[in-house]
Design an enzyme around this catalytic site. Structure first.
Site, PDB file in Angstrom:
ATOM      1  N   ASP A 185      80.193  15.020  16.653  1.00  0.00           N
ATOM      2  CA  ASP A 185      79.573  16.332  16.558  1.00  0.00           C
ATOM      3  C   ASP A 185      80.586  17.427  16.223  1.00  0.00           C
ATOM      4  OD1 ASP A 185      77.478  18.229  16.911  1.00  0.00           O
ATOM      5  OD2 ASP A 185      78.062  18.553  18.998  1.00  0.00           O
ATOM      6  N   GLU A 444      83.319   9.067  24.898  1.00  0.00           N
ATOM      7  CA  GLU A 444      81.981   8.506  24.738  1.00  0.00           C
ATOM      8  C   GLU A 444      81.920   7.316  23.785  1.00  0.00           C
ATOM      9  OE1 GLU A 444      79.189  11.592  23.790  1.00  0.00           O
ATOM     10  OE2 GLU A 444      79.510  12.642  25.673  1.00  0.00           O
ATOM     11  N   TYR A 497      74.299  15.944  30.191  1.00  0.00           N
ATOM     12  CA  TYR A 497      73.472  16.994  29.579  1.00  0.00           C
ATOM     13  C   TYR A 497      72.039  16.944  30.115  1.00  0.00           C
ATOM     14  CZ  TYR A 497      77.451  17.747  26.566  1.00  0.00           C
ATOM     15  OH  TYR A 497      78.718  18.052  26.109  1.00  0.00           O
ATOM     16  N   GLU A 534      82.262  16.937  30.669  1.00  0.00           N
ATOM     17  CA  GLU A 534      81.475  17.805  29.777  1.00  0.00           C
ATOM     18  C   GLU A 534      80.139  18.071  30.426  1.00  0.00           C
ATOM     19  OE1 GLU A 534      80.680  16.377  25.783  1.00  0.00           O
ATOM     20  OE2 GLU A 534      82.805  15.998  25.438  1.00  0.00           O
TER      21      GLU A 534
HETATM   22  C1  GCB Z   1      78.933  15.295  23.681  1.00  0.00           C
HETATM   23  C2  GCB Z   1      80.152  15.160  22.853  1.00  0.00           C
HETATM   24  C3  GCB Z   1      80.524  16.448  22.152  1.00  0.00           C
HETATM   25  C4  GCB Z   1      79.274  17.138  21.629  1.00  0.00           C
HETATM   26  C5  GCB Z   1      78.366  17.443  22.798  1.00  0.00           C
HETATM   27  C6  GCB Z   1      77.076  18.126  22.342  1.00  0.00           C
HETATM   28  O1  GCB Z   1      78.676  14.505  24.551  1.00  0.00           O
HETATM   29  O2  GCB Z   1      81.262  14.659  23.560  1.00  0.00           O
HETATM   30  O3  GCB Z   1      81.397  16.128  21.112  1.00  0.00           O
HETATM   31  O4  GCB Z   1      79.573  18.295  20.914  1.00  0.00           O
HETATM   32  O5  GCB Z   1      78.029  16.249  23.437  1.00  0.00           O
HETATM   33  O6  GCB Z   1      77.028  19.335  22.347  1.00  0.00           O
HETATM   34  O7  GCB Z   1      76.168  17.424  21.937  1.00  0.00           O
END
Ligand code: GCB
Length: 641
Positions: A185, A444, A497, A534
């Site tokens: 990403d 990841e 997330y 994250e």
């Molecule tokens: C993740 C990744 C990161 C992305 C993020 C997202 O898990 O490690 O590179 O930018 O999610 O915002 O989707």
């Protein structure tokens, strides 16, 4: 007296010898920047090498002026340049004055595959972005005069393959539609995105230095009474076997506090000033500086110390130890809590291009938000980031560019060999920085695939002996019940997330889901500390709604607050006796460029606490307040075997 030893024994330099020392100026070394405007052109048909553009006096037209350092993608108004996949060519002529016996041409980084010609001859090739490579210019200079004209031509290719890091695959839909399919990403910025430097040395020179704190002795009040540093010096050049070496450690007042004349030995410092991470109750705020020593290495001929052959200095020597227990991360035997923000090397126009202004702003904002950590997501950063991190005591988790390893075929033997190569290059560049306290080998990866298990087992076995006392972390988006690789690592990093990529809008589900998730990792691996590496949500600055809806500033703020409730229940900072959760790193500090897609408005990932122009969103104030409060939490020293 309590002696504290590093987690893993000092990794001596027999394994890895070729660190590329940061180019500096001293009384025996000159440096010169080749940054500026270079001649540039795309090689859309990939013919540059067969047509020998490297030996032409000018690159064939059409050329354009291109700044170095910068990614080339966003500098023009031309969409073809923006999305170019394949070779691009850079060229520059310069005068080399014959003021030193040896000149080295150094690329701080170019993404991703680089070929360099000097005066028409092949000089150096390098695979992988983000890390430096260099070539000795001397063999390419044929004129014996006082000045020579040097032409440097560089071809750089941003095509990713199944064996590059990061991996990717080129799909040719039709002659005008080529697509680089990747599983990550970030926008695939490319070109000579870090500085190009010329530096000189003597015929014999300090080629490499390895230094690390081996142990610190503390008295009963936890005052450091002495420290032992292990070091090793490698000498390059023709007279290396007759030269004498003097190694001196110099304190911040310019006083020599330890010295030694062996090329591999130890330095003992009485009453040392320790390098401390910022943002803890027992340390300094992140706007103030940590204590650094300078290591000075002098090469000289017997009896001629006052006319040194070479002098090299590292002004970023920090005395500190690292130790991991099953529930805490100790720096100088005191519990450390990682509270910072991840980021990217990304900014308007430059893309991944290095820029001192962006660098300085970055560190000012860490001070502002009271952030004491960043992971170099998702690749090693420019060396200047580590130097400022050393100065301010901001802790760095150094990460390789192993992202998007989401397909079975990416776990091949060839990929493993390349992964090892980039680990060696990253370690040899970054291992002397006190700020680097942990290595992250991948972000990841598909660590639930059976093929990932032997891959990471082999990678960790290779890495541990050269890790220079730093624990290894795997950052995963898998779960305790399906991951197959965490067993090999020292620390668990989870990216989450909830209420963004799942459970849309359900802020109310966050605390319980995250608590259960952390608990299940803990019960699977009761001896490994955990951090959330994250967590974050896309947020459009200025978009508001009450009650909070996705993409609003209110949603981002409440999202973070709900995660914090889960973290605080198991925090090793707040619950020193029972906690095992050692840190939190929001995703992400700044909005950043990605490939275009239906989930990336304007080709931007909007999860920043700050905009891409470095202005705060509402949640930045929540984090600032939280991190500031951490500085009031006193830490206790647990005496453990
Ligand atoms: C993740 C990744 C990161 C992305 C993020 C997202 O898990 O490690 O590179 O930018 O999610 O915002 O989707």
């Amino acid at each position: 007296m309590i002696s504290v030893y590093c987690l893993i024994a000092f990794a001596c330099c027999n394994i890895v010898t070729q660190g590329l020392l940061y180019p500096i100026e001293t009384e025996t070394r000159q440096i010169r920047s080749l940054d500026g405007i270079w001649q540039f052109r795309l090689d859309e048909n990939g013919v540059g090498e067969s047509e020998q553009w490297f030996s032409m006096p000018q690159l064939p037209e059409p050329t354009i002026p291109m700044p170095v350092p910068s990614a080339f993608n966003d500098v023009t108004q031309n969409i073809t340049v923006h999305r170019h996949i394949g070779w691009v060519w850079y060229a520059k002529n310069f005068y080399l004055h014959n003021t030193a016996p040896r000149w080295v041409l150094r690329f701080q980084a170019a993404s991703y595959e680089s070929r360099v010609w000097i005066n028409g001859q092949s000089a150096v090739n390098h695979s992988g972005g983000h890390l430096p490579f260099e070539t000795d210019l001397t063999p390419f200079i044929t004129s014996g005069g006082n000045v020579s004209v040097v032409r440097v031509v560089v071809a750089v290719n941003n095509t990713l393959t199944t064996t590059s890091l990061p991996p990717g695959e080129l799909v040719i839909h039709n002659p005008t539609y080529r697509e680089l399919v990747t599983q990550f990403d970030i926008y695939n910025y490319a070109g000579i995105d870090h500085s190009v430097i010329l530096y000189s040395t003597s015929k014999s020179y300090v080629q490499d230095i390895v230094i690390d704190t081996q142990s610190i002795d503390f008295d009963s009040q936890h005052i450091a009474t002495s420290a032992t540093l292990n070091y090793s010096i490698t000498i390059g050049g023709t007279e290396s076997n007759v030269l004498r070496v003097l190694v001196q450690l110099i304190d911040a007042n310019g006083v020599i506090v330890a010295n030694n004349s062996d090329s591999q030995s130890r330095l003992v410092v009485e009453k040392p000033h320790l390098w401390e991470p910022c943002g803890m109750n027992h340390t300094h705020p992140c706007t103030e500086e940590s204590y650094l020593y300078t290591l000075q290495v002098t090469l000289y001929n017997e009896g001629a110390f006052n006319e040194p052959v070479d002098v090299y200095r590292i002004p970023y020597i920090g005395i500190r130890t690292i130790r991991l227990t099953d529930s805490q991360f100790l720096i100088n035997e005191r519990p450390f809590y990682f509270h910072g923000v991840n980021a990217h090397e990304d900014s308007d126009i430059r893309g991944t291009g290095f820029d001192d202004v962006i660098l300085a702003k970055h560190f000012n904002l860490y001070g502002w938000i009271h952030g004491n950590t960043f992971r170099t997501s998702h690749y090693p950063y420019a060396e200047e980031f580590y130097q400022l991190a050393d100065r301010f005591g901001i802790v760095v988790i150094g990460q390789t560019a192993a992202i998007g390893m989401n397909r079975e075929e990416y776990f091949s033997d060839r990929m493993l060999a390349h992964h090892k190569q980039v680990i060696v290059e990253m370690f040899t560049r970054d291992r002397n920085h006190p700020s680097v306290v942990m290595w992250c080998l991948a972000n990841e990866p598909q660590s639930n695939l059976p093929v990932s298990r032997p891959y990471f087992s082999a990678l960790v076995n290779f890495t541990q002996p050269i890790a220079a006392g730093r624990p290894l972390i795997l950052v995963t988006n898998q779960y305790a019940n399906n991951d197959l690789c965490m067993e090999f690592f020292d620390i668990i990093g989870i990216n989450r997330y909830v209420a963004w990529y799942s459970d849309y809008g359900r802020l109310d589900q966050i605390t319980s889901t995250i608590s259960q998730d952390i608990a299940s990792w803990r019960s699977t691996y009761p001896t490994k500390p955990i951090l959330v590496s994250e967590y974050g949500v896309d947020t459009i600055p200025g978009l508001h709604n009450d009650p909070p809806l996705m993409f609003t500033e209110e949603y981002q703020t409440e999202f973070y607050a709900a995660y914090h409730l889960a973290f605080d229940n198991v925090s090793s900072l707040l619950h020193p006796d029972t906690g095992f959760f050692i840190g939190e790193l929001p995703w992400t500090m700044f909005d950043f460029a990605t490939e275009q897609s239906t989930i990336r408005v304007g080709g931007i990932n909007h999860k920043g606490l700050f905009t891409r122009q470095r202005q705060p969103k509402a949640a930045a104030f929540l984090l600032k307040h939280r991190y500031e409060q951490f500085e009031y939490v006193t830490t206790t020293i647990k005496r453990e075997a």
